[in-house]
Design a protein around this motif. Structure first.
Motif, mmCIF file in Angstrom:
data_model
loop_
_atom_site.group_PDB
_atom_site.id
_atom_site.type_symbol
_atom_site.label_atom_id
_atom_site.label_comp_id
_atom_site.label_asym_id
_atom_site.label_seq_id
_atom_site.Cartn_x
_atom_site.Cartn_y
_atom_site.Cartn_z
ATOM 1 N N ASP A 96 -7.665 9.328 4.760
ATOM 2 C CA ASP A 96 -7.492 9.786 3.395
ATOM 3 C C ASP A 96 -7.699 8.304 2.540
ATOM 4 O OD1 ASP A 96 -5.222 8.047 3.237
ATOM 5 O OD2 ASP A 96 -4.120 9.692 3.825
ATOM 6 N N ASP A 97 -7.771 8.431 1.338
ATOM 7 C CA ASP A 97 -8.099 7.033 0.289
ATOM 8 C C ASP A 97 -7.186 5.933 0.859
ATOM 9 O OD1 ASP A 97 -6.077 8.112 -0.915
ATOM 10 O OD2 ASP A 97 -7.073 7.910 -3.000
ATOM 11 N N VAL A 98 -5.970 6.019 1.548
ATOM 12 C CA VAL A 98 -5.066 5.072 1.547
ATOM 13 C C VAL A 98 -5.131 4.300 3.128
ATOM 14 C CG1 VAL A 98 -2.630 4.469 1.659
ATOM 15 C CG2 VAL A 98 -3.594 5.764 -0.237
ATOM 16 N N HIS A 99 -5.071 5.348 4.155
ATOM 17 C CA HIS A 99 -5.032 5.141 5.529
ATOM 18 C C HIS A 99 -6.543 4.844 6.028
ATOM 19 C CE1 HIS A 99 -1.010 6.839 4.684
ATOM 20 N NE2 HIS A 99 -0.824 6.062 5.621
ATOM 21 N N LEU A 100 -6.951 3.770 6.680
ATOM 22 C CA LEU A 100 -8.155 3.302 7.024
ATOM 23 C C LEU A 100 -8.074 2.481 8.365
ATOM 24 C CD1 LEU A 100 -8.463 2.976 3.884
ATOM 25 C CD2 LEU A 100 -10.885 2.482 4.264
ATOM 26 N N PHE A 101 -9.126 2.819 9.379
ATOM 27 C CA PHE A 101 -9.103 2.477 10.701
ATOM 28 C C PHE A 101 -10.305 1.836 10.778
ATOM 29 C CE2 PHE A 101 -6.195 5.909 10.395
ATOM 30 C CZ PHE A 101 -5.018 5.471 11.088
ATOM 31 N N ALA A 102 -10.326 0.341 11.326
ATOM 32 C CA ALA A 102 -11.495 -0.494 11.456
ATOM 33 C C ALA A 102 -11.394 -1.099 13.007
ATOM 34 C CB ALA A 102 -11.680 -1.386 10.662
ATOM 35 N N GLY A 114 -5.377 1.364 1.344
ATOM 36 C CA GLY A 114 -6.536 1.204 0.970
ATOM 37 C C GLY A 114 -7.749 0.388 1.215
ATOM 38 N N GLY A 115 -7.281 -0.619 2.192
ATOM 39 C CA GLY A 115 -8.209 -1.778 2.730
ATOM 40 C C GLY A 115 -8.102 -3.031 2.094
ATOM 41 N N ALA A 116 -6.923 -3.032 1.339
ATOM 42 C CA ALA A 116 -6.635 -4.549 0.796
ATOM 43 C C ALA A 116 -6.143 -5.149 1.683
ATOM 44 C CB ALA A 116 -5.582 -4.024 -0.419
ATOM 45 N N THR A 117 -5.302 -4.717 2.803
ATOM 46 C CA THR A 117 -4.894 -5.530 3.822
ATOM 47 C C THR A 117 -4.951 -4.743 5.018
ATOM 48 O OG1 THR A 117 -2.463 -4.798 3.726
ATOM 49 C CG2 THR A 117 -3.214 -6.882 2.413
ATOM 50 N N GLY A 136 -6.236 13.531 6.983
ATOM 51 C CA GLY A 136 -4.849 13.182 7.707
ATOM 52 C C GLY A 136 -5.352 13.591 9.217
ATOM 53 N N VAL A 137 -6.315 13.468 9.701
ATOM 54 C CA VAL A 137 -6.487 13.710 11.026
ATOM 55 C C VAL A 137 -7.454 12.730 11.506
ATOM 56 C CG1 VAL A 137 -7.505 15.326 12.942
ATOM 57 C CG2 VAL A 137 -6.203 16.289 10.761
ATOM 58 N N VAL A 394 -19.497 8.658 3.605
ATOM 59 C CA VAL A 394 -18.676 9.680 3.905
ATOM 60 C C VAL A 394 -18.308 10.107 2.419
ATOM 61 C CG1 VAL A 394 -16.145 10.440 4.401
ATOM 62 C CG2 VAL A 394 -17.876 9.174 5.972
ATOM 63 N N ALA A 395 -18.454 11.280 1.903
ATOM 64 C CA ALA A 395 -18.170 11.806 0.712
ATOM 65 C C ALA A 395 -17.014 12.853 0.786
ATOM 66 C CB ALA A 395 -19.625 12.454 0.080
ATOM 67 N N ARG A 396 -16.248 12.638 -0.047
ATOM 68 C CA ARG A 396 -14.980 13.464 -0.448
ATOM 69 C C ARG A 396 -14.817 13.505 -1.871
ATOM 70 N NH1 ARG A 396 -10.736 11.079 3.996
ATOM 71 N NH2 ARG A 396 -11.922 11.917 5.756
ATOM 72 N N PRO A 397 -14.349 14.536 -2.160
ATOM 73 C CA PRO A 397 -13.939 14.440 -3.893
ATOM 74 C C PRO A 397 -13.184 13.501 -4.356
ATOM 75 C CG PRO A 397 -13.616 16.730 -2.979
ATOM 76 C CD PRO A 397 -13.858 15.687 -1.792
ATOM 77 N N GLY A 398 -13.722 12.412 -5.265
ATOM 78 C CA GLY A 398 -13.040 11.361 -5.684
ATOM 79 C C GLY A 398 -12.799 10.051 -4.687
ATOM 80 N N PHE A 399 -13.312 10.351 -3.531
ATOM 81 C CA PHE A 399 -13.464 9.075 -2.495
ATOM 82 C C PHE A 399 -14.846 9.094 -1.753
ATOM 83 C CE2 PHE A 399 -11.914 7.720 1.648
ATOM 84 C CZ PHE A 399 -11.761 6.195 1.168
ATOM 85 N N TYR A 400 -15.339 8.030 -1.880
ATOM 86 C CA TYR A 400 -16.907 8.096 -1.218
ATOM 87 C C TYR A 400 -16.616 6.402 -0.507
ATOM 88 C CZ TYR A 400 -18.897 11.403 -4.217
ATOM 89 O OH TYR A 400 -19.058 12.576 -4.823
#
Length: 425
Positions: A96-102, A114-117, A136-137, A394-400
């Motif tokens: 989602d726009d909060v949980h990211l994995f790198a 959202g990638g700030a930390t 969420g998956v 990756v394109a989602r409504p309101g989050f690219y």
């Protein structure tokens, strides 16, 4: 699409060397259209599409040719691992726009803001690439080589694949149970699963239920041959491209009731075509690009026509009920083949197409498909990575979301981007 790519397609199908370069365009296309290079396990929502490479479960590090060289000196905010051949950011997934994995070098990182930390994260999936086919998956595919493989059916396939899923932000992963009883629809929060390992594989579409971690055949299959699912957001419905069985012309099938029923529309190309690349973000306005034989190929010595095919663009503004040919002046370049994810639709309906296999990437945009102009979206990098077969954007409504070797790029509308360096702890 370059002639070399057409020959690659032919060789993949025929299992032998491609014919001479002066084979007619129709001859090349007739073979290439049977089996495109996108021989892959395709996770497609009712969520965001991701494509695993043909060697499902293999990481990007095993495909170094797919990664470009860094565009410039590394960003000091990134701390690459010494044992990584690329030494930078090579994987980025958002549930989602909060949980990211790198993944930066050999380090796995997770962000909950959202990638700030970013914090160090232990990836327990056991697989290769992580993907997020639905909000969420997290998913991955574990490949196990069959030591008994000798080409004989009795001794099994060359490799076995186990699909794994996480619905708790990567804390735990479960194996996906494969069942044979058909289901009437894709469950809420689920997606289409499409597995193709050979040109003769019928490739039935299946529905994956993330809550139960179950994979089951979809009762109502899209009414297409050589069907491939398009990567679109969950709210956009299910979109599948392929060939109309009767006319053999390219077609698009759409379902807005999670796969219970399908609407098929044949595209007015007049000729059989190579695939179709659909892009939509709202499920209403969509574009698809198909490749048809170039009537002037191979041309003459004085006026050569190096491209065996040319691209045709179609547009719908009613959710796939009707399609009209767009870009009458052919202002969108078609000298290379477009793949799923090479184009996306911005929040205002602007169609954005890229050439991800060229560096720097070339971008073309059109508000309504009438004419395209060259120009990169504001703030977006020009050397974006596409992990394995993941789309560059990756394109989602309101989050690219997109990324390169050094940073992530995010946008609320797909037109105005913010660069955010990945700061390893």
């Amino acid at each position: 699409m370059h002639t070399e790519l057409m020959h690659t397609d032919f060789e993949d199908v025929a299992g032998q060397a491609a014919p001479p370069t002066r084979l007619t365009a129709d001859g090349v296309l007739a073979e290439a259209v049977r089996w495109r290079r996108r021989r892959a396990t395709t996770w497609v929502a009712a969520g965001v599409a991701t494509l695993l490479a043909a060697g499902v479960g293999l990481s990007l590090q095993q495909h170094p040719a797919a990664r470009p060289e860094p565009a410039g000196p590394p960003d000091p905010s990134v701390t690459p691992a010494r044992n990584d051949p690329f030494g930078g950011l090579y994987s980025l997934v958002a549930t989602d726009d909060v949980h990211l994995f790198a993944k930066v070098g050999a380090a796995s990182l997770r962000s909950e803001d959202g990638g700030a930390t970013w914090k160090a994260w232990t990836d327990t999936s056991g697989g290769g690439e992580l993907t997020s086919p639905a909000p969420g998956v997290l998913t991955t595919t574990v490949e196990t080589i069959n030591d008994k493989f000798d080409g004989q059916p009795a001794n099994g396939p060359k490799a076995y694949y186990t699909h794994r899923i996480s619905t708790d932000a990567g804390q735990t992963f479960r194996d996906v149970l494969v069942t044979t009883e058909a289901v009437a629809e894709v469950p809420a929060g689920g997606w289409l699963f499409h597995t193709c390992y050979s040109a003769s594989d019928p490739c039935p579409f299946q529905a994956l239920d993330p809550g139960r971690a179950r994979l089951a055949p979809l009762a109502a299959q899209p009414p297409l041959e050589r069907a491939e699912a398009a990567g679109v957001p969950v709210s956009a419905g299910l979109w599948v491209t392929g060939t109309d069985p009767a006319s053999k012309l390219p077609a698009v099938a759409v379902s807005h009731d999670r796969g219970r029923t399908w609407t098929k529309r044949v595209l007015a190309t007049g000729k059989q075509a190579l695939g179709g690349v659909v892009a939509t973000v709202d499920g209403v306005t969509a574009y698809t690009i198909v490749q048809v034989p170039n009537p002037n190929y191979p041309g003459t010595q004085r006026t050569p026509a190096p491209d065996a095919s040319v691209g045709l663009l179609f547009r719908t503004t009613d959710g796939g009920q009707t399609w009209t040919q767009a870009d009458p002046g052919h202002t969108l370049p078609s000298s290379y083949e477009y793949f799923d994810g090479d184009a996306y639709v911005a929040a205002d309906g602007t169609h954005v197409a890229a050439s991800p296999r060229s560096r720097p990437q070339q971008w073309f945009t059109s508000r309504d498909g009438a004419a395209y102009r060259a120009g990169r979206p504001d703030g977006l990098g020009e050397n974006l990575n596409a992990t394995g077969e993941h789309p560059p954007v990756v394109a989602r409504p309101g989050f690219y979301l997109a990324f390169d070797d050094e940073a992530m790029y995010r946008s609320p509308d797909g037109l105005h981007w913010t660069r955010v360096p990945i700061k390893a702890p």
